[in-house]
Design an enzyme around this catalytic site. Structure first.
Site, PDB file in Angstrom:
ATOM      1  N   TYR A 165       1.411  -0.805  -0.014  1.00 63.96           N
ATOM      2  CA  TYR A 165       0.229   0.307  -0.173  1.00 63.96           C
ATOM      3  C   TYR A 165       1.010   1.325  -0.153  1.00 63.96           C
ATOM      4  O   TYR A 165       0.529   1.813  -0.829  1.00 63.96           O
ATOM      5  CB  TYR A 165      -1.250  -0.200   1.267  1.00 63.96           C
ATOM      6  CG  TYR A 165      -2.207  -1.163   0.869  1.00 63.96           C
ATOM      7  CD1 TYR A 165      -2.828  -0.881  -0.567  1.00 63.96           C
ATOM      8  CD2 TYR A 165      -2.003  -2.115   1.809  1.00 63.96           C
ATOM      9  CE1 TYR A 165      -3.140  -1.967  -0.210  1.00 63.96           C
ATOM     10  CE2 TYR A 165      -3.355  -3.334   2.158  1.00 63.96           C
ATOM     11  CZ  TYR A 165      -3.789  -2.966   0.715  1.00 63.96           C
ATOM     12  OH  TYR A 165      -4.532  -4.163   1.108  1.00 63.96           O
ATOM     13  N   LYS A 194       3.590   1.240  -1.260  1.00 65.33           N
ATOM     14  CA  LYS A 194       4.553   1.450  -2.749  1.00 65.33           C
ATOM     15  C   LYS A 194       3.194   2.013  -3.554  1.00 65.33           C
ATOM     16  O   LYS A 194       3.537   2.738  -4.594  1.00 65.33           O
ATOM     17  CB  LYS A 194       4.694  -0.041  -2.972  1.00 65.33           C
ATOM     18  CG  LYS A 194       6.701   0.108  -2.613  1.00 65.33           C
ATOM     19  CD  LYS A 194       6.829  -1.340  -2.743  1.00 65.33           C
ATOM     20  CE  LYS A 194       8.041  -1.793  -2.673  1.00 65.33           C
ATOM     21  NZ  LYS A 194       7.863  -2.833  -2.302  1.00 65.33           N
TER      22      LYS A 194
END
Length: 175
Positions: free
Chosen positions: A143, A145
């Site tokens: 999440y 990233k």
């Protein structure tokens, strides 16, 4: 590898949804939870009646990730009163995004996440949000990233165990 298709789940798919829901939840969380708490959670949250009600709720959307005819993951989105915690009216909750263990790391989660973003933009919400278990570093990293940032925490009950979820969000509107 064959192309992965994303398809809306309908009430006629409840058995397939139940199977993938239970499989992926067990694969993801059984190593760090008791068998009793896992069984209790599965019975309470993935019964045919409960999943049918979710599928019939106009404020919830479910999608399968399919490889041929095989369900390899799924996504559940909530708007309005279907959100588990109503954070802000024009928001979209990613309540569930699960991939089979055999297909993790193969961009299936990314396809489902992108479907969530497309849906948020189509619905013209301000942001997407979700809760992710603090002991799931792989998901937290995924999440992050994808641009999601922490904005709070809440308690998630798994059987008789109170666990802490990190709440994360991402603006949905194009810059």
């Amino acid at each position: 590898m064959d192309a992965i298709a994303i398809r809306r789940v309908g009430s006629m798919d409840v058995d397939r949804l139940q199977k993938i829901s239970k499989q992926t939840f067990v694969e993801t969380f059984s190593a760090k939870n008791t068998a009793e708490n896992m069984e209790r959670f599965l019975e309470e949250n993935y019964s045919t009646g409960r999943l049918t009600a979710e599928l019939e709720n106009p404020n919830s959307l479910h999608y399968f990730a399919l490889l041929g005819e095989d369900v390899i993951g799924y996504l559940k989105l909530n708007t309005g009163p279907a959100q588990t915690e109503l954070q802000h009216e024009p928001a979209l909750e990613i309540q569930r995004i699960y991939i089979t263990k055999a297909r993790q790391g193969k961009k299936v989660g990314q396809l489902l996440f992108e479907k969530a973003i497309q849906t948020a933009r189509r619905l013209n919400v301000d942001y997407l949000w979700l809760g992710v278990w603090e002991e799931n570093p792989k998901a937290i990293s995924f999440y992050q990233k994808n641009g999601m940032v922490e904005f709070g925490r809440h308690i998630f009950r798994l059987g008789d165990d109170e666990q802490t979820d990190i709440l994360m969000k991402l603006p949905a509107r194009n810059p």
